[in-house]
Design an enzyme around this catalytic site. Structure first.
Site: not given
Length: 388
Positions: A66-68, A70, A156
């Site tokens: 997921r957003s890891a 980024k 965010y």
């Protein structure tokens, strides 16, 4: 629970915390890895490959983070900047002329990385197919009017970060972000991490599924959620709209979604890859080259945004593409930089302690940033380091 892998002498607290995540905090399949001063000191895995299955998690099992994603993806524009191929203080429109529409001509590349661009949501959410086609997303953010004056506040960019970053890299290099990541970072460092999963690697990836944490997990959170959950529940809130820029949310187990390049949300890799990646942002890892020069490392960790987050409704801190240590996302120390993934995953570096950390899980909890399982591992690592 049979914990596989190994820890170096002195890092046993990490193994104890990892075991407790399964016993108390509801993990089903997970892995954690730590590099210290370029040397791997923790490499553990356990549970099942699929959150809802029985096949065992193995040494090479990978998961969507997921957003890891980024934090890994942010290394691409920073590497291009380091090589003189992208100017962080240039307007986005100088690379991408169509982006100037709607009063966005002054938005800088640096604003995108620091979540200051003012485009965390879209007037109309994209379908999963549109989000992944490589055209609809960039076109939508180029046409979107900002939700606040760019550069004055931060919030965010949960989904729109994908199209902002990917199109910037494409316009600056003529190559997709996923291909630059694969060829310039992952391959030289031997990282098992992809933004755009190759068909040859699909067999390694487990299925993720949402889980309800045990009742005891609520008491173990290091920070209160305040009103993030309430804001997300409000369909008119900017919080909900930011996460609903893809609507409905895609099936993260779908092969088509995994093969797409969405650098905000669909990176797939191992905990070992995350830890090795972050180790390489602050120094040389084993026999591999480092990713950043010392100046690049300082840039990643330099505070660009701090204070009330227009989307996450708590105080957050961001560097150039990285979330920094703070109440919303406690890391190892104030020097740490990295990125959590909604639901549990976490990767970060700490240049002062020489640490690269990675944790991935297939049991997706309701956490947005400070997941209790990841936080338990961070606390155990801090304890181990203090005793060495």
């Amino acid at each position: 629970m049979n914990i596989q892998g190994a820890v170096a002498e002195g890092f046993e607290p990490a193994k104890d915390a990892f075991l407790r995540n399964f016993q108390v905090l509801g993990d089903r399949g997970a892995a954690v890895a730590v590099y210290r001063d370029g040397r791997k000191v923790v490499d553990l895995w356990a549970g099942t490959k699929d959150a809802d299955g029985t096949e065992p998690w193995t040494e090479d099992t990978a998961q969507i983070v997921r957003s890891a994603t980024k934090g890994v993806a942010a290394a691409v524009p920073l590497l291009l900047h380091q090589r003189g191929l992208m100017d962080l203080d240039a307007p986005v429109g100088s690379y991408w002329p169509e982006f100037k529409a709607g009063g966005k001509e002054r938005i800088l590349v640096r604003d995108v990385l620091a979540h200051r661009a003012g485009i965390p949501a879209l007037d109309r959410g994209l379908s999963a197919a549109e989000a992944a086609d490589g055209v609809s997303g960039p076109r939508a953010v180029a046409a979107q009017q900002p939700f606040w004056e760019p550069g004055t506040e931060h919030g965010y960019h949960a989904q729109t970060y994908s199209w902002l970053l990917s199109e910037l890299v494409l316009r600056a290099t003529g190559r997709t972000l996923g291909s630059v990541l694969a060829e310039e970072i992952a391959e030289p460092l031997g990282l098992e991490f992809w933004v755009g999963l190759p068909a040859t690697e699909t067999h390694r990836v487990g299925r993720v599924a949402p889980v309800e944490p045990p009742e005891s997990a609520g008491m173990l959170r290091t920070r209160p959620r305040r009103n993030v959950s309430e804001a997300y529940a409000d369909p008119e809130s900017l919080t909900r709209r930011a996460f609903a820029a893809i609507d409905p949310l895609p099936d993260e187990n779908d092969p088509g979604y995994r093969a797409a390049e969405l650098p905000a949300s669909n990176g797939i890799g191992t905990a070992r890859a995350l830890a090795r990646f972050y180790g390489a942002t602050i120094g040389v890892v084993e026999d591999g080259a480092r990713i950043f020069t010392p100046a690049g490392t300082a840039l990643a960790a330099q505070e660009h945004s701090a204070g009330p987050d227009r989307v996450l409704v708590v105080n957050t801190r961001f560097g150039a593409g990285y979330m920094l240590h703070g109440p919303a996302s406690p890391l190892l120390s104030p020097a740490s930089f990295g990125h959590p993934g909604r639901g549990g995953s976490l990767g970060f570096a700490d240049p002062e302690a020489g640490i690269g950390f990675g944790y991935v899980t297939n049991a997706l909890a309701k956490s947005v940033t400070a997941d209790p399982r990841a936080q338990a591992l961070v606390r155990a690592l801090k304890s181990a380091l203090s005793a060495l």
